[in-house]
Structure formats: C-alpha cells, structure tokens
Design an enzyme around this catalytic site. Structure first.
Site, PDB file in Angstrom:
ATOM      1  N   LYS A 173       3.822  -3.042   5.637  1.00  0.00           N
ATOM      2  CA  LYS A 173       2.646  -4.075   6.669  1.00  0.00           C
ATOM      3  C   LYS A 173       3.437  -3.900   8.389  1.00  0.00           C
ATOM      4  CE  LYS A 173       1.209  -6.476   2.510  1.00  0.00           C
ATOM      5  NZ  LYS A 173       1.569  -7.815   1.356  1.00  0.00           N
TER       6      LYS A 173
ATOM      7  N   GLN B  71       4.375 -13.356   1.316  1.00  0.00           N
ATOM      8  CA  GLN B  71       4.409 -12.394   0.591  1.00  0.00           C
ATOM      9  C   GLN B  71       4.509 -13.209  -0.950  1.00  0.00           C
ATOM     10  OE1 GLN B  71       3.733  -9.231   0.724  1.00  0.00           O
ATOM     11  NE2 GLN B  71       3.416  -8.738  -1.040  1.00  0.00           N
TER      12      GLN B  71
ATOM     13  N   ASP C  35      -4.725 -13.365   4.589  1.00  0.00           N
ATOM     14  CA  ASP C  35      -4.873 -13.076   3.305  1.00  0.00           C
ATOM     15  C   ASP C  35      -5.912 -13.637   2.352  1.00  0.00           C
ATOM     16  OD1 ASP C  35      -2.919 -11.233   2.466  1.00  0.00           O
ATOM     17  OD2 ASP C  35      -0.901 -12.176   1.955  1.00  0.00           O
TER      18      ASP C  35
END
Ligand code: NAD
Length: 306
Positions: free
Chosen positions: A51, A95, A118
């Site tokens: 990422k 994460q 997200d």
C-alpha cells in the site's frame, strides 16, 4: 475474455498520478494516507508495504504508524482519535487483523467516517446501504470499477454473491442491487447497480443450482475450486475474489496463489472471468488510493465552503 485487473489498475494509477500532479501544481498539498499496523504479522507487513509503494507511485503521501502487539485497545483508540482531528491526514486505515485482546469493531467504530478510506465504519456502511454518498470499501469498489471499465452492465442481471463478509460479500451485494447513484468513467450511471442479487454462504443449500441461474457470479469464500464448470451457465461473468495459498513444490516459494474458481474448467464457458492473481487483487489496492483522493477532495471542498 480475461478481466485484466492488473492492467486496469495500472491505467487507474496513471489517471490518479495525473490528477494529483495537477493538484500539487496548483500549490496545494498532496493527499495523505496514514496506515496503523499492530504487531509483526508477515502478511500484514506485506500488505502495508504494498500500500505504501502504491501511494508513492501516484503521489499520495503515506505514513506508517506501527504499534507493538501488546498495545491496548485504549491506546489504539486514542491514536484513531488523534488522526480523526489531524488536518494534514485525509484518510487512514487500521490494518486487520488486530491481536485478539483488541476489539476490532470498537477500534473501527472510532474512525471518523469522512477519513475511513477502508469504508468499514458502521457510518459508511449505513450510508452505502441507504444509497447516500459514502466511502465504499476497497474490494467492492474495485469490483464495481472493473465491471464498469469493461462496460459489463448489471441492470436486470441475476448476480450471485458467494460469501457474506463485511468487507466483500455484503457490500458488493448492496452496491449491485441498489438504484444507481454514482457514475463511473466509461459507463452511464443507469448501467451500474439495479441487479437482482442472491447472497449465498456456507449454509446455502444447493449452491450449484443457484449459481447456474446467475448472469454474474462473485465468489469471495476462501475455498479453492469452490466454483466448478458444472455450476455455471454459458456466457457467465465470473469475478473471483478468493486468495488461497496452495502447496506447489515447483514454485520457488513452495506455494502459489489460487482463487475460489476452477479457472481452467470455468474459463471456457465464461464470457468474462478474472484471473488470480491479477484480477481483483490489484483493483483493491488502487481503490484505496481512489478512496484517499475522494476523502481529500471532500475535505478540501468543505474547507473552501467554510
Ligand atoms: P471470510 O473469510 O470472512 O468469509 C468467507 C465467506 O464465505 C463466509 O461468509 C462463508 O459463509 C462463505 N463460505 C465459505 N465456504 C463456503 C462454501 N463452501 N459455500 C458457500 N459459501 C461459503 O470472507 P472474506 O474476508 O470476504 O474473504 C474471502 C476470500 O477473499 C478469502 O480468500 C480472502 O483472502 C479473499 N479476499 C481477497 C481480496 C482481494 O483483494 N482480492 C480482498 C478481501 C478478501
């Protein structure tokens, strides 16, 4: 026909690089993404590194914020709250997975939905369900974009989604059944959404006969070769979200990645099909970048109108 996620993601990265370069040429700062990572899970480390690399490629500033695995839930939530109010951070992600002593849902719920790139907060999910402007989680956004870029219409189609997770199954089902409200390049708004969606899961009876009635099948179950040729009709579109490691002594790593679809057998019957790797995976990462730019643009617009 193969739906080439790698190539499509590359095209989108070029578009993003251009958009961000125009922003910085106007003297404005670049969008910024922060990534919280807890512990030293090797898979998470790899995802985060990928990422960060993707951010660098398009000109998104990225910051990695690392905690040891003994961090408390309270400390993590404090960091989330700090990022919520940091005006230089447009979006951030935590994460997953988090260590067992931390309640993931409590941490995610603390994220300001404007910065939730997200798309996993209850606020963003709720807004998506209601058809309000929202940040859509990366994998569903990537799937929708891939369908759009190949001009695959969904209106009136029967879409079967296999898997009911919060990150893939539920949101993609919701997006495709909705009345369209968002236009994407290369496609009229009227052709996105408006599908008839069936969601299947591990307790579904006779998955095969349900799949045989599908125009589009999206598989996100985490089971290699779950979807076989006898389960699909001729001309079907198949989106394989699964990522599974299977032993492969011939590979230098000792394993290879496969999806949830018996690709060799299903591909000849399919009008369109995604490969694994090189299908949904690259689209997921690029969607995170698109979400970050979306959050940045919304924040800049809000500052200007304030
Ligand atoms: P999950 O692992 O949380 O849940 C799997 C779902 O599949 C469950 O809802 C379960 O009911 C259903 N399922 C399992 N076995 C089934 C069966 N035999 N028949 C019917 N349904 C069954 O789901 P997830 O987090 O969405 O992950 C699914 C897969 O997608 C995994 O392989 C994951 O690694 C992969 N994934 C890939 C990406 C990407 O970017 N390509 C992103 C997210 C997840």
């Amino acid at each position: 026909m193969i739906l080439d996620g790698k190539q499509t993601a590359q095209t989108i990265r070029c578009e993003l690089r251009e958009q961000i370069s125009e922003i910085t040429k106007r003297g404005l700062r670049a969008p910024k993404l922060a990534i919280i990572i807890v512990g030293h899970n090797p898979a998470s480390e790899t995802y985060v590194a990928n990422k960060m690399k993707a951010c660098a490629e398009v000109g998104v500033e990225a910051e990695r914020i690392a905690f040891e695995s003994d961090v408390t839930e309270q400390q993590l939530i404090q960091e989330v709250q700090r990022l919520n109010t940091d005006p230089m951070v447009d979006g951030f992600i935590v994460q997953l997975p988090l260590p067992e002593h931390i309640n993931e849902s409590a941490v995610l719920s603390a994220i300001d939905f404007h910065k939730d790139v997200d798309g996993l907060t209850p606020a963003n999910v709720g807004r998506t369900v209601q058809g309000l402007p929202s940040i859509v989680s990366a994998t569903p956004r990537g799937i929708r974009e891939l369908l759009a870029r190949y001009a695959i219409r969904t209106e009136g189609k029967h879409v079967v989604v296999i898997g009911r997770s919060n990150i893939v199954g539920k949101p993609i089902a919701m997006l495709l059944m909705q009345r369209p409200y968002l236009s994407l390049p290369g496609m009229s708004a009227a052709s996105l959404g408006d599908a008839t969606v069936t969601i299947c899961h591990s307790k579904t009876r006779d998955l095969a006969s349900i799949c045989r009635t599908a125009d589009i099948i999206i598989v996100a179950a985490g089971c290699p070769k779950l979807l076989t040729a006898d389960m699909v009709k001729e001309g079907v579109t198949v989106i394989d979200v699964g990522i599974n490691r299977i032993d492969d002594p011939a590979s230098p790593r000792g394993y290879r990645l496969v999806g949830d679809v018996d690709f060799e057998q299903v591909a000849p019957k399919a009008a369109y099909i995604t490969p694994v790797p090189g299908g949904v995976g690259p689209m997921t990462i690029v969607s995170l970048l698109q979400n970050t730019l979306q959050a940045y643009t919304a924040s800049m617009n809000q500052q200007q109108s304030a």
